[in-house]
Design an enzyme around this catalytic site. Sequence first.
Site, short mmCIF file in Angstrom:
data_model
loop_
_atom_site.label_atom_id
_atom_site.label_comp_id
_atom_site.label_asym_id
_atom_site.label_seq_id
_atom_site.Cartn_x
_atom_site.Cartn_y
_atom_site.Cartn_z
N GLU A 124 0.85 -1.19 0.00
CA GLU A 124 0.00 0.00 0.00
C GLU A 124 0.88 1.23 0.00
O GLU A 124 1.86 1.30 0.76
CB GLU A 124 -0.92 0.01 1.23
CG GLU A 124 -1.74 1.29 1.36
CD GLU A 124 -2.65 1.29 2.59
OE1 GLU A 124 -3.06 0.19 3.00
OE2 GLU A 124 -2.92 2.38 3.14
N GLU A 127 -2.62 11.29 3.01
CA GLU A 127 -3.68 11.12 3.99
C GLU A 127 -3.67 12.35 4.89
O GLU A 127 -2.61 12.88 5.20
CB GLU A 127 -3.48 9.88 4.85
CG GLU A 127 -3.62 8.56 4.13
CD GLU A 127 -3.44 7.39 5.09
OE1 GLU A 127 -4.44 6.75 5.43
OE2 GLU A 127 -2.30 7.13 5.49
#
Length: 730
Positions: free
Chosen positions: A545, A550
């Site tokens: 990932e 974020e």
Amino acid sequence: MAFSVPRKHFLLAGTLLLGVAFAQQNPLLLAGFENQSPGFATWQDGTGQINLSTPQENVGQTTENRILQATVNVKQWGGFTHDFALGESKGSVDLSPYSGIRFWFKGMGNGKTIQFELLDNRGRDQSADTAERFFYRFVDNSTEWKQIEVPFAELQRRSDFQPAGAPSDGLTLKEVWGYALNLPQGEATYKFDLFEAYLANAVTSQAEPAQLSFQTPEVKVNEGQTAVFEVLLNAPQADPISVEYETTDGNATAKDFVYTTGTLTFQPGEVRKTIEVPTYSNNKYTGNRSVNLELYPPQNATLTSTVSKLIIQDDESASLALGDDFETSAGNLNFGQNLTASTIDVKQGANFSRPEQDTVEGIWQLKLSGGKDQSATRNLRPVQDWNGAQKITFWYYGEGSGKDVQVKLLDAPTLQPSDQWKVTWSEEFNNPAGWQPSEDTWNFAVIGTGNGNSELQYYIDKPETVSTDGQGNLRIRADKALPGLKCWYGECKYTSARISTQNKYEVTYGRIEARMKIPAGQGFWPAFWMLGSNIGTAGWPGGGEIDIMEAIGKEPNSIHGSLHGPGYYFREGTQFTKAVTINEPVANAYHTYAIEKRPGEIVFFFDGKEYQKVTSKDIPAGTTWVMDQPFFIILNLAVGGAWPGSPNEDTPFPSDLLVDYVRVYQPTQSQHQLTATFKEDFSGWKKIELPVSLFSGDAGFMWNGLQRFQIQFADGESGVRYVDGLRVER
């Protein structure tokens, strides 16, 4: 605080209590000192001294025993920490089933106060020590060995100090990262032994239920040595106890260790057994490798630990990694027809074993069948720097064909400066208001499961949650949910959207970039990220990932970039992550977020400036770099969850994540290649030596970026050839 009588009858190596009358039910060993105890670190104000050692000292037991001795001269403050992230556990430990921590202590009897501290539940940046501190104090009032108990119920949160980024969520005990002893001022010698978590209502009896466990969660040996695992029984039993064992999962192969299986039997009165796992030495650099030793459930006992990991430490220089040893099929590519390339294992002395090979050798097997354009290509992962190369050598098994064999070297286009890359794919979202991205490229999530993060939104695929705004943006909207939607926690509170390009568009290398304006508000969690295309088979984090961006509402001035893979991910606290903090809320303006993905390397950018680089050499020993495969793109706006927390009364609804564009940039230049030939006028193995001066081909070949090694055969050739031990001589 509680004291008990001096202990007697203990196992060596600081393991579990052995004496029948003193045996405790279900203690969890945190530290004993018979063997090396990694993870202990000292700290002080810079003017004092804290020295740790592990001398032998009997502590009421009849056998020899090692303890932890702290010889100190504390001027202002000082002590030591047992950091689980640096020790054998390699991460946090769940102590919520236990009542407290106890340890043996021998002090100076000086009446001074000593402070025990528990490090609980780190903040989001788990690569740094952001653990919340809780303390318990006891008095040094005796010069005899005493067992000190620290009940979790009596711990208090420190109000005078917490590290930057520490959470404030109470004592959870779910993720304990270690403990510390804060020692009083002055010169003294303090002694400690057998730190363990305990249950307050532990039962002591002559017939305690049998429990088996490994002494340590991990055993490390150099390649070629025999690993010794100790299996412990918590107390002597009247009847025999048997348990089966086997070496199982890991990235080590049959070339690294001897497959081991069998049965251990504890006869009445026995409490310790060992299992030996031999390992092989080799002459190549492979990095550290690992394999698990697993215990299977016994008939008349329970297991308190089922797996211990063997780490086989490589003792060769990393410089030997230049080239290829053909140990796995991970790099195989088949270009051309009528040829099959695979990697096989060959033992010393077997057919096709080569001179100077290891006990078990991986070699490249090439099956020809008489066709045209027969070639086999091997990726060099990561891209290798062959600058200064004088000679290329490799072993080749011929069949005396008398024909020329071509050897090709190909460089990596991704070495071209990224400012020269061009857009090869994009979504610009310059569509009328209400337009939804094409399902030829994008998938729309419809789910309300919490996504493993306790998120509160239900993702829906309607234009009101994901569509263009008519101003050049894709709008992903979070809003309060209408009645009727069911989430993992009951009636859904919020709706939002998540879209991905899984199975429709994937990118292996290039610059992946988006320009976005994120929403402001407690509980919002916008993300621009990628998952490996094999997530369906490899699982998470096995497929990898990459979190390009974020952000969470409670950190309005910051964004985060992270990378997760097998053995380096957030639940173990070993992921790669870094935050960027600016002088105003990120939600005030549009910003660009990007990564540049090259073989063996991921670089993170915020508004065009690099802030983090992770390479295949940075990952923990014994783990695998999985970032060189295709990845797909994901955009979403989550609401709530374990990291951002829930919205509050000030959180504005609806709120939008606005995406101006998503673009992929890739190199414009083609791959360069160089070619040399040798004549297959021999049968069997021969070491081929090709001086660099023999290679000719494209101008501009980048020797600092070798990506592929290729063998090409004359048309009509058949049979089987073998290749091994590609090396570069400088």
